[in-house]
Scaffold this active site. Structure first.
Site, PDB file in Angstrom:
ATOM      1  N   THR A  66       9.192 -12.360   0.201  1.00  0.00           N
ATOM      2  CA  THR A  66       8.230 -11.695  -0.642  1.00  0.00           C
ATOM      3  C   THR A  66       7.449 -12.688  -1.488  1.00  0.00           C
ATOM      4  OG1 THR A  66       9.835  -9.956  -0.763  1.00  0.00           O
ATOM      5  CG2 THR A  66       8.082  -9.870  -2.409  1.00  0.00           C
TER       6      THR A  66
ATOM      7  N   ARG B 205       3.325  -0.443   2.639  1.00  0.00           N
ATOM      8  CA  ARG B 205       4.687  -0.733   3.071  1.00  0.00           C
ATOM      9  C   ARG B 205       4.799  -0.442   4.572  1.00  0.00           C
ATOM     10  NH1 ARG B 205       9.334  -3.361   1.665  1.00  0.00           N
ATOM     11  NH2 ARG B 205      11.191  -2.066   1.717  1.00  0.00           N
TER      12      ARG B 205
ATOM     13  N   SER C  26      12.265  -2.900  -3.541  1.00  0.00           N
ATOM     14  CA  SER C  26      12.466  -3.266  -4.948  1.00  0.00           C
ATOM     15  C   SER C  26      11.198  -3.809  -5.581  1.00  0.00           C
ATOM     16  CB  SER C  26      13.543  -4.354  -5.063  1.00  0.00           C
ATOM     17  OG  SER C  26      14.752  -3.910  -4.545  1.00  0.00           O
TER      18      SER C  26
ATOM     19  N   ASN D 280      10.016  -9.461   4.094  1.00  0.00           N
ATOM     20  CA  ASN D 280      11.411  -9.236   3.716  1.00  0.00           C
ATOM     21  C   ASN D 280      12.117 -10.579   3.612  1.00  0.00           C
ATOM     22  OD1 ASN D 280      13.553  -7.790   2.776  1.00  0.00           O
ATOM     23  ND2 ASN D 280      14.379  -7.309   4.793  1.00  0.00           N
TER      24      ASN D 280
ATOM     25  N   THR E 250       5.354  -8.796   1.478  1.00  0.00           N
ATOM     26  CA  THR E 250       6.540  -9.480   1.994  1.00  0.00           C
ATOM     27  C   THR E 250       6.720  -9.336   3.494  1.00  0.00           C
ATOM     28  OG1 THR E 250       8.939  -9.676   1.662  1.00  0.00           O
ATOM     29  CG2 THR E 250       8.057  -7.465   1.651  1.00  0.00           C
TER      30      THR E 250
HETATM   31  O1  DON Z   1      10.960  -4.606  -0.468  1.00  0.00           O
HETATM   32  C1  DON Z   1      11.958  -5.207  -0.847  1.00  0.00           C
HETATM   33  O2  DON Z   1      12.620  -4.864  -1.797  1.00  0.00           O
HETATM   34  C2  DON Z   1      12.385  -6.466  -0.121  1.00  0.00           C
HETATM   35  N1  DON Z   1      11.937  -6.395   1.228  1.00  0.00           N
HETATM   36  C3  DON Z   1      11.849  -7.648  -0.858  1.00  0.00           C
HETATM   37  C4  DON Z   1      12.301  -8.958  -0.249  1.00  0.00           C
HETATM   38  C5  DON Z   1      12.168 -10.093  -1.159  1.00  0.00           C
HETATM   39  O3  DON Z   1      11.765  -9.989  -2.290  1.00  0.00           O
HETATM   40  C6  DON Z   1      12.616 -11.391  -0.612  1.00  0.00           C
HETATM   41  N2  DON Z   1      12.283 -12.442  -1.515  1.00  0.00           N
HETATM   42  N3  DON Z   1      12.968 -13.171  -2.090  1.00  0.00           N
END
Ligand code: DON
Length: 577
Positions: free
Chosen positions: A385, A95, A457, A405, A403
């Protein structure tokens, strides 16, 4: 015998799962399910060449950074969950981290209002982790040479590949469509990909959008990938590439320095584990909040018999939505990077805590979110993501979610390096009480600190049935990831659907705040009326509840099969042999 079953048998249509359901793609040996077909094929070729699941993950992740710039990345981060066939498990956390110059109020203007610099432009990025994460996993479990695994990505970037209909549409939309924040405020006057000269130059050709079938080459990215292929990941984090990265950042008012890159470490963590009947769920620990949510929600549901009302019924949907609501109320309060704040983890995922949370659910009526507060876990413990799933011929499994984001991240492509940067800083609490890009409201535990990782998430998950590998799954979808993964798991474990059918079912989502029950298309008007009568403010969910890509290990007539489920909410691919 029921008449329909007799007819099915007569027609030879009987399978182990439900008759008349869409069937998964089945393969006997090994499988990759990814959200972009070329990268899925790269993974399959790696498996056929004798690579294991972790080798294939390195090849797929680097290929996606070329073929799926929407979310595939070198400039972002994520999580990789590995379960080897001998029972070894590992969770690799790569991350992004807040740069050293970051601080709690960095995205507030002089009146204390969020500036939205956490979402677009040069100040939105955390220190990327993807290459360090892949390197760490490869060092521990990989069998093939790093350079061989990066070769497909180098080739795809250098020689290009034909633009698909969906990539063409996605680039057009990211080039044209104005982005708004959840409160309606304008984030980008034009599209995210046309704000910055280098992004525009690379993702459009001479100011014109790519049409399906045209060849998309990325020569700067090819040069970068080649250096990382030949010299290793240190080149990106400590070598000339890192110096170039830091120079561009400084020149454009960004925060990431050479020291930030050099200090970045991916870490191996212990995955979370929980149970649901005969199933064991192995999933993501903090800084993901998704694995914890998944376990909390299955614990609340276990043994309640909620499913007896039937899949898709108002009563079952209501009960699961109430479990979702309670998890998100806790998330906002307690969850943050456990390297920085104390997260009452063991208590939050315990069966005893779930019993307490369950007691407040009224099977007949929605509990308004305004009266649902976070629970009282026992304190004092230590602290856009993409996802793909892989199982190799030996039964080793990888679930990887990573991702930038938002789709195309911050919109910034580093000049001369050719890759997009993330806007992951928006996953921190920019201001307590103020919603992030996904409408999530979080607290102090997720405040910005130098070197800290924001809450996520992302929920890469492996499920065992009676100790044997049974499911590998995960999804993109922001705050909707844990609820999407939960529903696919329940559709398999409780409703006994095959994996493709489990993914195809309409999904719903509740995240405590805003107090809304989002329904995908497919719920009948009278079901919606019953949900309203129970007190749910129902909203149509126009953009889907996550996109789950999964593999199920089935036994049919005593033989092991891999069944791949691909989410029709996107256009990925199941590739197996
Ligand atoms: O880590 C996270 O929860 C978000 N950055 C995830 C973003 C994401 O899933 C966008 N896709 N639709």
């Amino acid at each position: 015998m029921r008449k329909s079953l007799a007819v099915a048998l007569a027609l030879g249509l009987w399978t182990d799962s439900l008759v008349w359901a869409r069937q998964p793609v089945r393969a006997a040996q090994a499988m990759v399910v990814a959200q972009e077909p070329i990268a899925a094929e790269v993974g399959l070729a790696t498996l056929k060449a004798g690579g294991n699941a972790v080798d294939a993950a390195v090849a797929v992740a680097t290929a996606l950074a070329v073929t799926y710039p929407f979310a595939g990345n070198l400039g972002g981060g994520g999580f990789m969950l590995v379960r080897m066939n001998d029972g070894r498990q590992a969770f690799f956390d790569f991350r992004e981290k807040a740069p050293a110059a970051a601080g709690p109020n960095m995205y507030l203007d002089k009146d204390g209002k969020p500036t939205r610099d956490s979402v677009v432009g040069w100040r939105a990025s955390g220190v990327p982790g993807t290459l360090r994460g892949l390197e760490l996993a490869h060092r521990k479990f990989g069998q093939q040479k790093w350079a061989d695994l990066l070769a497909p990505a180098v080739k795809l970037a250098r020689e290009g590949f034909p633009v698909s209909y969906s990539l063409s549409q996605s680039l057009k939309s990211a080039g044209r469509v104005r982005a708004n924040a959840p409160d309606g405020s304008v984030l980008t006057a034009g599209g995210i990909l046309t704000r910055e000269a280098d992004s525009k130059r690379i993702f459009l050709r001479d100011g014109r959008f790519y049409e399906p079938g045209e060849i998309f080459r990325q020569l700067e990215l090819a040069t970068l990938l080649k250096r990382v292929q030949e010299r290793g990941v240190n080149e990106f984090y400590e070598g000339e590439l890192a110096r170039h990265f830091a120079r561009e950042m400084a020149a454009h008012g960004g925060l990431i320095t050479y020291e930030d890159l050099k200090n970045y470490q991916a870490v191996e963590r212990k995955p979370l584990e929980g149970t649901f009947g005969d199933y064991t769920l192995i999933t993501a620990p903090p800084p993901s909040t998704g694995g914890l949510g998944l376990l909390q929600m299955v614990n609340i549901l276990e043994g309640t018999g909620y499913e007896k009302a039937g899949l898709g019924s108002a009563a079952a949907t209501h009960y699961v939505a109430e479990a979702m609501r309670r998890y998100y109320a806790d998330r906002g309060e307690f969850l943050g990077d456990a390297d920085f704040v104390k997260v009452p983890l063991t208590s939050l995922i315990s069966k005893a805590y779930a019993r307490e949370r369950r007691a407040s659910i009224d099977p007949a009526k929605a509990t308004p979110s305004s009266v649902i507060k976070q629970g009282r876990p026992t304190p004092g413990e230590s602290n856009e993501t993409t996802h793909f799933s892989i199982v190799d011929a030996a039964g080793n499994a990888v679930a990887l979610t990573y991702t930038l984001n938002g789709g195309y991240g911050s919109g910034v492509t580093l000049p001369g390096l050719g890759f997009l940067l993330n806007n992951e800083m928006d996953d921190f609490t920019v201001k307590p009480g103020s919603p992030n890009m996904f409408g999530l409201i979080e607290g102090e535990a997720n405040a910005i600190r130098p070197g800290k990782r924001p809450n996520s998430s992302m929920t890469p998950t492996v499920v065992l049935l009676k100790g044997q590998l049974h499911l590998v799954l995960g999804a993109p979808g922001g705050s909707r990831i844990p609820t999407g993964v939960l529903q696919v798991f329940l559709n398999v474990a409780v409703h006994k659907l095959n994996i493709q059918d489990a993914i195809d079912q309409p999904r719903f989502h509740h995240q405590w705040q805003p107090d809304k029950l989002y329904l995908e298309r497919g719920f009948s008007p009278d079901t919606i009326e019953l949900l309203r009568a129970k007190g749910h403010p129902v909203e149509p969910n126009t953009f889907g509840v996550a996109r789950v890509e999964a593999i199920q290990v089935e036994t049919i007539d005593g033989k092991r099969w891999l069944a791949g489920g691909q989410d029709g909410r996107g256009d990925g691919k199941v590739a197996g042999y």
